[in-house]
Design an enzyme around this catalytic site. Structure first.
Site, PDB file in Angstrom:
ATOM      1  CB  SER A 111      -0.875  -0.009   1.258  1.00 57.08           C
ATOM      2  OG  SER A 111      -1.419   1.269   1.494  1.00 57.08           O
ATOM      3  CD  GLN A 135      -3.082   1.482  -2.585  1.00 50.53           C
ATOM      4  OE1 GLN A 135      -2.402   1.397  -1.574  1.00 50.53           O
ATOM      5  NE2 GLN A 135      -3.815   2.540  -2.871  1.00 50.53           N
ATOM      6  CB  THR A 169      -6.848   2.456  -4.515  1.00 55.54           C
ATOM      7  OG1 THR A 169      -6.104   1.265  -4.278  1.00 55.54           O
ATOM      8  CG2 THR A 169      -8.118   2.433  -3.673  1.00 55.54           C
ATOM      9  CG  HIS A 178     -11.240   0.468   0.370  1.00 57.06           C
ATOM     10  ND1 HIS A 178     -10.528   1.150  -0.576  1.00 57.06           N
ATOM     11  CD2 HIS A 178     -10.461   0.480   1.479  1.00 57.06           C
ATOM     12  CE1 HIS A 178      -9.386   1.572  -0.070  1.00 57.06           C
ATOM     13  NE2 HIS A 178      -9.314   1.162   1.182  1.00 57.06           N
TER      14      HIS A 178
HETATM   15  C1  LIG Z   1      -6.769  -2.585   7.587  1.00 58.74           C
HETATM   16  C2  LIG Z   1      -7.022  -2.370   6.133  1.00 58.74           C
HETATM   17  C3  LIG Z   1      -6.312  -1.393   5.461  1.00 58.74           C
HETATM   18  C4  LIG Z   1      -6.525  -1.188   4.088  1.00 58.74           C
HETATM   19  N1  LIG Z   1      -5.761  -0.277   3.432  1.00 58.74           N
HETATM   20  C5  LIG Z   1      -5.867  -0.184   2.079  1.00 58.74           C
HETATM   21  C6  LIG Z   1      -4.956   0.630   1.350  1.00 58.74           C
HETATM   22  O1  LIG Z   1      -4.057   1.246   1.905  1.00 58.74           O
HETATM   23  N2  LIG Z   1      -5.135   0.699   0.005  1.00 58.74           N
HETATM   24  C7  LIG Z   1      -6.119   0.021  -0.645  1.00 58.74           C
HETATM   25  O2  LIG Z   1      -6.245   0.112  -1.873  1.00 58.74           O
HETATM   26  N3  LIG Z   1      -6.975  -0.781   0.036  1.00 58.74           N
HETATM   27  C8  LIG Z   1      -6.855  -0.909   1.366  1.00 58.74           C
HETATM   28  N4  LIG Z   1      -7.690  -1.762   2.050  1.00 58.74           N
HETATM   29  C9  LIG Z   1      -8.670  -2.558   1.318  1.00 58.74           C
HETATM   30  C10 LIG Z   1      -8.055  -3.893   0.882  1.00 58.74           C
HETATM   31  O3  LIG Z   1      -7.115  -3.708  -0.142  1.00 58.74           O
HETATM   32  C11 LIG Z   1      -9.127  -4.852   0.351  1.00 58.74           C
HETATM   33  O4  LIG Z   1      -9.899  -4.187  -0.610  1.00 58.74           O
HETATM   34  C12 LIG Z   1     -10.024  -5.405   1.445  1.00 58.74           C
HETATM   35  O5  LIG Z   1      -9.292  -5.633   2.629  1.00 58.74           O
HETATM   36  C13 LIG Z   1     -10.668  -6.707   0.990  1.00 58.74           C
HETATM   37  O6  LIG Z   1     -11.545  -7.177   1.937  1.00 58.74           O
HETATM   38  P1  LIG Z   1     -11.204  -8.293   3.052  1.00 58.74           P
HETATM   39  O7  LIG Z   1     -10.421  -7.581   4.103  1.00 58.74           O
HETATM   40  O8  LIG Z   1     -12.555  -8.716   3.485  1.00 58.74           O
HETATM   41  O9  LIG Z   1     -10.388  -9.377   2.384  1.00 58.74           O
HETATM   42  C14 LIG Z   1      -7.504  -1.959   3.409  1.00 58.74           C
HETATM   43  C15 LIG Z   1      -8.223  -2.944   4.104  1.00 58.74           C
HETATM   44  C16 LIG Z   1      -7.985  -3.153   5.450  1.00 58.74           C
HETATM   45  C17 LIG Z   1      -8.747  -4.229   6.156  1.00 58.74           C
END
Ligand SMILES: Cc1cc2nc3c(=O)[nH]c(=O)nc-3n(C[C@H](O)[C@H](O)[C@H](O)COP(=O)(O)O)c2cc1C
Length: 380
Positions: A107, A128, A156, A276
């Protein structure tokens, strides 16, 4: 606790090991968390078709995502502040993914920097991108990802403004953590986490601090996002990003058929059907419920990937059956990391791999590339 057998076991372990503010950060969705819940629940409603007396020998889960070989169609999703689930978390997770043969996505909002992750990996990882107002800084991030030989850029698209997560506001989430009595108590009750954290220097946003002009303090993530993320970002900026990057591009955060069609026009290599993890628009449908419509609308004009709610190998198989070329896990690997460091990430991947392999066999298939909607029995 006995050896964890499921992602839910790893979650329980992580809760006991990670300070509350950071565990909650992983385990939270926007507002009422209804989309977060739907992501998981809608997978449970899909039923698999049991087939019998079919040869089950020589099974394989190996395939490709955007033309790159993967040992199974599961990548680690980009997650911010992963280095707060466990010291040096991004470096540990990247190494676990590399050894497992699946992509790791770093990220923009990571604790370990692009260069940190590059220094401990031998194969390319994915980067990302969040787009900030300062395009010079964005170009710099892209150049750093190129210099680190990242093999895909994941743009994203669903976070120009930050969804409100009540738990983070109540907890006063920040990196590094504040030293108020509440925060000190949360950390003091997690001694193993503290000991690991004391051994590392990486406690704030490694890609940002010292790189973005005028940014000296990132103590409040929501203030930073509000001030720096570009709310004017639009489809026309994708061409500029594509040109700066010049490599495989994946657009993340597509949940609508019209947006998926727009993404095809940008010449991206793949989209990720995603909300997300239910952290942005609460009330949006689950990723898995939107997948078939999006796949139908764009056919094979680009690869369709999915994330959100995957908690088992069965879930991955269902997503593949409904047209996803690849999937991503966010929380499952974060729980593994929080619970047991690198070994926990490997364990999370291994739990999913075993479940997927067995489920595929019991559905009468031997090769993940042959898995299609014929393995779905219906919905309940
Ligand atoms: C703690 C956390 C931080 C996240 N930070 C980002 C991020 O920095 N950039 C991004 O594109 N998505 C971020 N996401 C979304 C994840 O890339 C992803 O879309 C999501 O976790 C998928 O769902 P799941 O946790 O149920 O597998 C984050 C998700 C979580 C849980």
């Amino acid at each position: 606790m006995a050896q964890p057998l499921t992602i839910a076991d790893l979650k329980k372990m992580a809760q006991r090991r990670v300070p509350k503010m950071f565990f909650d950060y992983a385990d939270s969705g926007a507002w009422t968390e209804s989309t977060y819940a739907a992501n998981e629940a809608d997978f449970r409603d899909i039923k698999l078709r049991q087939r019998v007396l079919v040869d089950m020998t020589n099974r394989t889960l190996a395939t490709t995502m955007i033309g790159q070989k993967v040992s199974m169609p599961v990548a680690l999703a980009p997650t911010g502040m992963t280095g707060m689930q466990h010291a040096d978390g991004e470096m540990l997770a990247a190494r676990a993914a590399e050894e497992f043969g699946v992509p790791f996505t770093l990220s923009t909002m990571s604790i370990c920097s692009i260069e940190d992750v590059a220094s401990v990996t031998t194969k390319p990882f994915w980067f990302q991108l969040y787009v900030m107002r300062d395009r010079g800084f964005v170009a710099d991030l892209i150049n750093r990802a190129k210099a680190a030989r990242c093999s895909a850029l994941v743009l994203t698209a669903d976070l120009q403004i930050l969804g409100q997560r009540h738990k983070d506001l109540r907890n006063g989430l920040s990196a590094p953590p504040k030293f108020t009595p509440k925060h000190i108590w949360q950390m003091a009750t997690r001694p193993f986490w503290c000991m690991d954290m004391m051994k590392t220097k990486r406690r704030s946003f490694g890609n940002i601090l010292g790189h973005a002009k005028g940014v000296t303090d990132l103590s409040s993530i929501s203030t930073f996002t509000h001030e720096q993320f570009d709310p004017q970002l639009s489809w026309k900026d994708v061409a500029w990003i594509k040109e700066q990057w010049g490599g495989p591009l994946i657009i993340k955060g597509i949940l609508d058929v019209e947006d998926a069609k727009q993404a095809v026009d940008t010449g991206a290599d793949a989209i990720i059907v995603s909300n997300h993890g239910g952290r942005q628009l609460d009330g949006a449908p689950s990723s898995i419920s939107m997948l078939p419509r999006i796949v139908d609308a764009i056919g094979d004009r680009l690869e369709v990937h999915l994330d959100g709610g995957i908690r088992s190998g069965q879930d991955v198989l269902k997503a593949v059956a409904l047209g996803a070329r690849g999937t991503y896990i966010g929380r499952p690997f974060l729980y593994g990391l929080g619970a047991m460091g690198k070994e926990g990430v490997t364990l999370a991947l291994d739990i999913i791999r075993k479940e997927m392999d067995m489920t595929m066999a019991l559905c009468g298939k031997r090769d993940i590339k042959d898995v299609d909607s014929s393995i779905i029995a219906g919905r309940q």
